[in-house]
Design a protein around this motif. Sequence first.
Motif, PDB file in Angstrom:
ATOM      1  N   TYR A  76       0.826  -1.208   0.000  1.00  0.00           N
ATOM      2  CA  TYR A  76       0.000   0.000   0.000  1.00  0.00           C
ATOM      3  C   TYR A  76       0.862   1.261   0.000  1.00  0.00           C
ATOM      4  O   TYR A  76       0.463   2.304  -0.510  1.00  0.00           O
ATOM      5  N   VAL A  90      -1.826  -1.465  -6.677  1.00  0.00           N
ATOM      6  CA  VAL A  90      -2.730  -1.804  -5.575  1.00  0.00           C
ATOM      7  C   VAL A  90      -3.060  -0.546  -4.794  1.00  0.00           C
ATOM      8  O   VAL A  90      -2.363   0.467  -4.875  1.00  0.00           O
ATOM      9  N   PRO A  92      -5.602   0.679  -0.961  1.00  0.00           N
ATOM     10  CA  PRO A  92      -6.441   0.184   0.135  1.00  0.00           C
ATOM     11  C   PRO A  92      -7.880  -0.108  -0.261  1.00  0.00           C
ATOM     12  O   PRO A  92      -8.663  -0.580   0.555  1.00  0.00           O
ATOM     13  N   THR A  94      -8.569  -2.395  -2.322  1.00  0.00           N
ATOM     14  CA  THR A  94      -8.587  -3.827  -2.659  1.00  0.00           C
ATOM     15  C   THR A  94      -7.674  -4.601  -1.711  1.00  0.00           C
ATOM     16  O   THR A  94      -6.798  -4.031  -1.060  1.00  0.00           O
ATOM     17  N   LEU A  95      -7.869  -5.907  -1.680  1.00  0.00           N
ATOM     18  CA  LEU A  95      -6.911  -6.769  -0.998  1.00  0.00           C
ATOM     19  C   LEU A  95      -5.585  -6.736  -1.751  1.00  0.00           C
ATOM     20  O   LEU A  95      -5.546  -6.522  -2.955  1.00  0.00           O
ATOM     21  N   ILE A  96      -4.512  -6.953  -1.028  1.00  0.00           N
ATOM     22  CA  ILE A  96      -3.205  -7.101  -1.653  1.00  0.00           C
ATOM     23  C   ILE A  96      -3.112  -8.518  -2.215  1.00  0.00           C
ATOM     24  O   ILE A  96      -3.366  -9.485  -1.493  1.00  0.00           O
ATOM     25  N   LYS A  98      -2.109 -12.130  -3.003  1.00  0.00           N
ATOM     26  CA  LYS A  98      -1.301 -13.059  -2.222  1.00  0.00           C
ATOM     27  C   LYS A  98      -0.767 -14.190  -3.111  1.00  0.00           C
ATOM     28  O   LYS A  98      -1.444 -14.623  -4.040  1.00  0.00           O
ATOM     29  N   ARG A 225      -3.418  -2.964   8.922  1.00  0.00           N
ATOM     30  CA  ARG A 225      -3.146  -3.349   7.531  1.00  0.00           C
ATOM     31  C   ARG A 225      -3.983  -2.561   6.526  1.00  0.00           C
ATOM     32  O   ARG A 225      -3.636  -2.457   5.356  1.00  0.00           O
ATOM     33  N   SER A 226      -5.148  -2.024   6.966  1.00  0.00           N
ATOM     34  CA  SER A 226      -5.991  -1.160   6.128  1.00  0.00           C
ATOM     35  C   SER A 226      -6.614  -1.859   4.925  1.00  0.00           C
ATOM     36  O   SER A 226      -7.070  -1.198   3.995  1.00  0.00           O
ATOM     37  N   GLU A 227      -6.644  -3.184   4.897  1.00  0.00           N
ATOM     38  CA  GLU A 227      -7.343  -3.861   3.817  1.00  0.00           C
ATOM     39  C   GLU A 227      -8.848  -3.691   4.029  1.00  0.00           C
ATOM     40  O   GLU A 227      -9.333  -3.616   5.160  1.00  0.00           O
ATOM     41  N   LEU A 232     -12.951  -8.878   2.801  1.00  0.00           N
ATOM     42  CA  LEU A 232     -12.539  -9.941   3.715  1.00  0.00           C
ATOM     43  C   LEU A 232     -13.720 -10.681   4.337  1.00  0.00           C
ATOM     44  O   LEU A 232     -13.741 -11.904   4.388  1.00  0.00           O
TER      45      LEU A 232
END
Length: 312
Positions: A76, A90, A92, A94-96, A98, A225-227, A232
């Motif tokens: 981020y 990317v 915040p 969206t999800l990062i 993986k 983490r700010s996701e 989630l």
Amino acid sequence: MTVRQARCYGTEILSEVRGPEKSATPALDADVLLQHILSCDKTFLLFHGDTDLAPEHESVFREYVRKRCTGLPVAYITGHKEFYGYDFSVSPATLIPKPDTELLVEKALEAIAEMRSRSPERILSVCDMCAGTGCVGISIVKACAETGIVPAAMLPLLTLSDISADALALARMNARNLLSMHKSASVVFSRSNLFGNLGGTFDIIVSNPPYVPASETAELLKDGRSEPALALNGDVELDGSLSGTDDGLSVMRNLVPQCYEHLSPGGILLAESGEYNAPDTKNIFERAGFSEVRAYMDLSGQMRVTEGRKPL
């Protein structure tokens, strides 16, 4: 401050952080932040330790380290994350991406190869539902183009769909950056609550939907983490209300039957879930009518991706 001093400074500061914001890889984080600022690779850092940082670079590096100390992920901060060997933007919103999610790409490519062996003259269609950055769907099409799985003129038709307008805007940017050089690449963007605003049928649907239980979502986000919780929390109904099940599968229970309706006969659904609710995900597939349902292990040996085929 030299490059060497900057690396030592970042590692030391990040190592001192305590609590849920603590980095598990302080030296790596410091190096990645510095590489981003200097537009260089790790080799440059290793062999140019005595090089002085420009004042503006030192200032930005100190600010990046400060942000990382709050728990904000490196991706981020830099705005970039590698996925399947490709560089994705990317944010915040969206999800990062993986590494374990790359399994969705691998299995989709296998499905494309199988379908093409039976119908080589047909252009396939792929939908990435809950697309986020678009990393899964875009990687599938780009890998098809670069590996020769599909002829350059017959790349799969890609649809990227997400409920979030911000996520879809990011997916659009990633598609433009990564697929514009492939002339036959065709991408449709759809803002939709699952398939609520999206019609048609597809040969392959891939999805990394929200699948974390509501109680665990709250705990995960305490580390700064700010996701987005929207990406989630799997215990949300179609109207946005909490289901109260706390198993992370409410979205999946709505998604899988909808995917069945939007797959062509013989089409394949590939969905990511948590290792803790993968067995229940398999049951959801079977109840929806899918055949040949199977689960695949991720890089850690945990059940991660469930596959099912719509009967002919």
